[in-house]
Design a protein around this motif. Structure first.
Motif, PDB file in Angstrom:
ATOM      1  N   GLY A  50     -53.988  38.792  37.557  1.00 18.73           N
ATOM      2  CA  GLY A  50     -55.161  38.308  38.275  1.00 18.73           C
ATOM      3  C   GLY A  50     -55.681  39.520  39.027  1.00 18.73           C
ATOM      4  N   SER A  51     -56.287  39.307  40.170  1.00 14.04           N
ATOM      5  CA  SER A  51     -56.775  40.426  40.983  1.00 14.04           C
ATOM      6  C   SER A  51     -56.415  40.204  42.438  1.00 14.04           C
ATOM      7  CB  SER A  51     -58.295  40.559  40.862  1.00 14.04           C
ATOM      8  OG  SER A  51     -58.656  40.880  39.543  1.00 14.04           O
ATOM      9  N   MET A  52     -56.051  41.300  43.106  1.00 14.82           N
ATOM     10  CA  MET A  52     -55.767  41.265  44.526  1.00 14.82           C
ATOM     11  C   MET A  52     -56.895  42.034  45.199  1.00 14.82           C
ATOM     12  SD  MET A  52     -53.265  39.932  46.337  1.00 14.82           S
ATOM     13  CE  MET A  52     -51.806  39.948  45.316  1.00 14.82           C
ATOM     14  N   GLU A  71     -56.879  36.468  43.569  1.00 17.80           N
ATOM     15  CA  GLU A  71     -57.727  35.716  42.644  1.00 17.80           C
ATOM     16  C   GLU A  71     -56.958  35.570  41.336  1.00 17.80           C
ATOM     17  OE1 GLU A  71     -62.319  35.834  41.252  1.00 17.80           O
ATOM     18  OE2 GLU A  71     -61.220  37.701  40.974  1.00 17.80           O
ATOM     19  N   PRO A  72     -56.463  34.357  41.045  1.00 13.59           N
ATOM     20  CA  PRO A  72     -55.697  34.145  39.808  1.00 13.59           C
ATOM     21  C   PRO A  72     -56.562  34.354  38.563  1.00 13.59           C
ATOM     22  CG  PRO A  72     -55.450  32.298  41.341  1.00 13.59           C
ATOM     23  CD  PRO A  72     -56.560  33.155  41.854  1.00 13.59           C
ATOM     24  N   THR A  76     -56.103  29.850  34.614  1.00 13.99           N
ATOM     25  CA  THR A  76     -55.162  29.056  35.410  1.00 13.99           C
ATOM     26  C   THR A  76     -55.858  27.978  36.235  1.00 13.99           C
ATOM     27  OG1 THR A  76     -55.274  30.514  37.350  1.00 13.99           O
ATOM     28  CG2 THR A  76     -53.617  31.067  35.651  1.00 13.99           C
ATOM     29  N   ASN A  77     -57.168  28.145  36.437  1.00 15.57           N
ATOM     30  CA  ASN A  77     -57.945  27.220  37.274  1.00 15.57           C
ATOM     31  C   ASN A  77     -57.370  27.073  38.681  1.00 15.57           C
ATOM     32  OD1 ASN A  77     -59.963  26.593  35.374  1.00 15.57           O
ATOM     33  ND2 ASN A  77     -58.562  25.184  34.349  1.00 15.57           N
TER      34      ASN A  77
END
Length: 98
Positions: A50-52, A71-72, A76-77
């Motif tokens: 995801g993003s950090m 931010e997954p 994955t919703n």
């Protein structure tokens, strides 16, 4: 940018402000602080599963905090999650990994 490393600092965008707005209630609950402002100033990002995002936020009265927002991956919703935060930051303090 090195894989897994932090990006260079960039000015906050509307997308980053939307992320900050989305985790404001999480921050206020975890920190037990009310903020007169909650304006994203700048950010760094890190690619993980995801993003950090590490975001400098102006909270009013010349006070700043740093938020660590996960931010997954889209499939994955899952919602944005406030992973950590640091209070007592200054306008000129660089965003660092924490």
């Amino acid at each position: 940018m090195m894989a897994g490393g932090l990006s260079e600092s960039r000015p906050a965008t509307e997308e980053i402000q939307n992320m900050v707005d989305a985790v404001k209630s999480q921050f206020q609950k975890k920190s037990n602080e009310e903020c007169t402002e909650f304006k994203a100033v700048s950010y760094k990002s890190q690619v993980v599963a995801g993003s950090m995002y590490y975001v400098k936020v102006h909270t009013g009265n010349n006070k700043y905090i740093h938020l660590k927002i996960f931010e997954p991956l889209p499939h994955t919703n899952a919602p944005l999650e406030l992973m950590d935060y640091q209070c007592g930051k200054t306008k000129n303090e660089d965003i660092a990994y924490f």
